[in-house]
Scaffold this active site. Structure first.
Site, PDB file in Angstrom:
ATOM      1  N   SER A 274       4.647 -30.790  21.011  1.00 35.86           N
ATOM      2  CA  SER A 274       4.883 -29.474  19.641  1.00 35.86           C
ATOM      3  C   SER A 274       4.060 -28.036  20.454  1.00 35.86           C
ATOM      4  O   SER A 274       4.172 -28.048  22.222  1.00 35.86           O
ATOM      5  CB  SER A 274       3.540 -29.669  19.489  1.00 35.86           C
TER       6      SER A 274
ATOM      7  N   TYR B  26      -5.932 -32.259  19.024  1.00 40.02           N
ATOM      8  CA  TYR B  26      -4.304 -32.358  18.882  1.00 40.02           C
ATOM      9  C   TYR B  26      -3.855 -31.553  20.293  1.00 40.02           C
ATOM     10  O   TYR B  26      -2.813 -32.206  20.416  1.00 40.02           O
ATOM     11  CB  TYR B  26      -4.155 -32.069  17.173  1.00 40.02           C
TER      12      TYR B  26
END
Length: 341
Positions: free
Chosen positions: A197, A210
Site C-alpha cells: 500500500s 495498518y
C-alpha cells in the site's frame, strides 16, 4: 579490480539503470506469458484478489485461490471457470475458421483450485501449501494479496485486532514465501508479488497498526529482493505493488480535502489491478499507482518532518482516516445493539 576503475564502472551502471528506467516509461516492454503456470493468490475471494484471479485467468494461468471465506472464494472460482470456457470456445472457433495452430496459444490444462486458508495462522499456511504441492504442483507465481484493517485509533484498538492485522498483512508473507520459495530457488524460476500500500511508504494518523504492517511487508519484500540478487537467482522476479486508496470498500469513508479530492480520487479497482498486472508481466520491480505516489514518497524522504505535516494539513491527509474510523465505530455499535450485547 582497482577500486577507482570499479567506481567508474558502478557509476556507468547506475546511469545506465536510469536510461533503462526512462525507456520503460516511454516504450512499453513486451509482456511475458504465464500460460500454464501455477499462480497462487491469497485473499482471492473479493476485492483486488478476485480481480487478480480474473486477469491471470484471461492469460491462461492455472489458478490456486486462497481465502478465509469459502463461499466468496468459490464465487471467484466460478468467474474464473467462465473465463476458461470462453477461452476454450474461442480456440475451438479459431480452429474451425481455419486459423493455423501456430496462431492459437498452446493448449493449457485450464483449472482452478480453491482452498480455505487463514493466512494469519502459520500452521494453516504450511498445511495448505503442502496440499497444493500434492494436489496441484509447484507454484510459479505467488501473489501475496490478503489484507485486513481494524479501523480503530491506537488506544481504542483491542490488542487482538492489532495482532491480527500484523499477522495477515505482514507475517503471512513470511509463511507463504517460506513455503513456496525453496522450489523456485532450485529451478531459478518464479515470481513473488507483494501487494502492499502507499501507507507502507508514508503514513497518516489513526491507522498505526495498518501502517506498521504495510511498512513491515515493504521492508520484507525489499530485503527478499536483495537476497535473491545476492544469490544471483535472476530467474526469480519480484514485484512490489503500492497503490493509493482503492475504492473496494475497505476504507469506506476515508476523505482528503474536498477541493483536492477531484484531482486525487480513490482508485478504481480494475485500473489498479491492470497497472499491477502490467508491472508483473514486464518484471517491473515496483509499481506505485498513481504515479504521483513516487513524487510524494520522494518528497517525504527529503523534507523536514514539520514540512511534511504542513503538506498533510493542506491536503487534508492528516485526518483523512477519521471519518472511516467513525463509520467503523458506528457500525460496531449498531451490531452490538442488534445482537443485544
Amino acid at each position: 579490480m582497482n577500486i577507482v576503475v570499479e567506481f567508474f564502472v558502478v557509476t556507468f551502471k547506475v546511469l545506465w539503470a536510469f536510461v533503462l528506467a526512462a525507456a520503460r516509461w516511454l516504450v512499453r516492454p513486451k509482456e511475458k506469458s504465464v500460460a500454464g503456470q501455477v499462480c497462487l493468490i491469497t485473499g482471492a475471494g473479493s476485492g483486488l484478489g478476485r480481480l487478480f484471479a480474473l486477469e491471470f485467468a484471461r492469460r491462461r494461468a492455472l489458478l490456486v485461490l486462497w481465502d478465509i471465506n469459502t463461499q466468496s472464494n468459490e464465487e471467484t472460482a466460478g468467474m474464473v471457470r467462465h473465463i476458461y470456457r470462453d477461452l476454450e470456445a474461442a480456440d475451438a472457433a479459431a480452429l474451425q475458421a481455419g486459423k493455423g495452430e501456430e496462431e492459437i496459444l498452446p493448449p493449457c490444462n485450464l483449472q482452478v483450485f480453491t482452498y480455505t486458508c487463514d493466512v494469519g495462522k502459520r500452521e494453516n499456511v504450511y498445511l495448505t501449501a503442502e496440499r497444493v504441492r500434492k494436489e496441484v504442483g509447484e507454484v510459479s507465481v505467488l501473489v501475496n494479496n490478503a489484507g485486513v484493517v481494524s479501523g480503530h485509533h491506537l488506544l481504542e484498538c483491542p490488542d487482538e485486532l492489532i495482532e491480527r492485522t500484523m499477522m495477515v498483512n505482514c507475517h503471512a508473507h513470511f509463511w507463504t514465501t517460506k513455503a513456496f520459495l525453496p522450489t523456485m530457488l532450485e529451478i531459478n524460476h518464479g515470481h513473488i508479488v507483494t501487494v502492499a500500500s502507499s501507507l507502507g511508504l508514508f503514513s497518516t494518523a489513526g491507522v498505526e497498526d495498518y501502517c506498521a504492517s504495510k511498512f513491515g511487508v515493504v521492508g520484507f519484500h525489499e530485503s527478499l529482493s536483495h537476497e535473491l540478487k545476492a544469490a544471483e537467482k535472476d530467474g526469480i522476479k519480484t514485484t512490489l505493488v503500492c497503490p493509493y486508496l482503492v475504492d473496494t470498500g475497505m476504507f469506506r469513508g476515508c476523505r482528503i480535502r474536498k477541493e483536492i479530492e477531484p484531482f486525487l480520487p480513490p482508485l478504481k479497482p480494475d485500473y489498479c489491478v491492470k497497472q499491477a498486472m502490467r508491472a508483473i508481466l514486464t518484471d517491473q520491480p515496483m509499481v506505485c499507482t498513481p504515479r504521483l505516489m513516487y513524487i510524494v514518497t520522494f518528497m517525504k524522504s527529503i523534507l523536514p518532518f514539520e514540512a511534511v505535516v504542513c503538506m498533510y494539513r493542506f491536503l487534508g491527509a492528516d485526518k483523512c482516516m477519521y471519518p472511516f474510523i467513525a463509520q467503523r465505530k458506528q457500525a460496531t455499535n449498531n451490531n452490538e445493539a442488534k445482537n443485544g450485547i
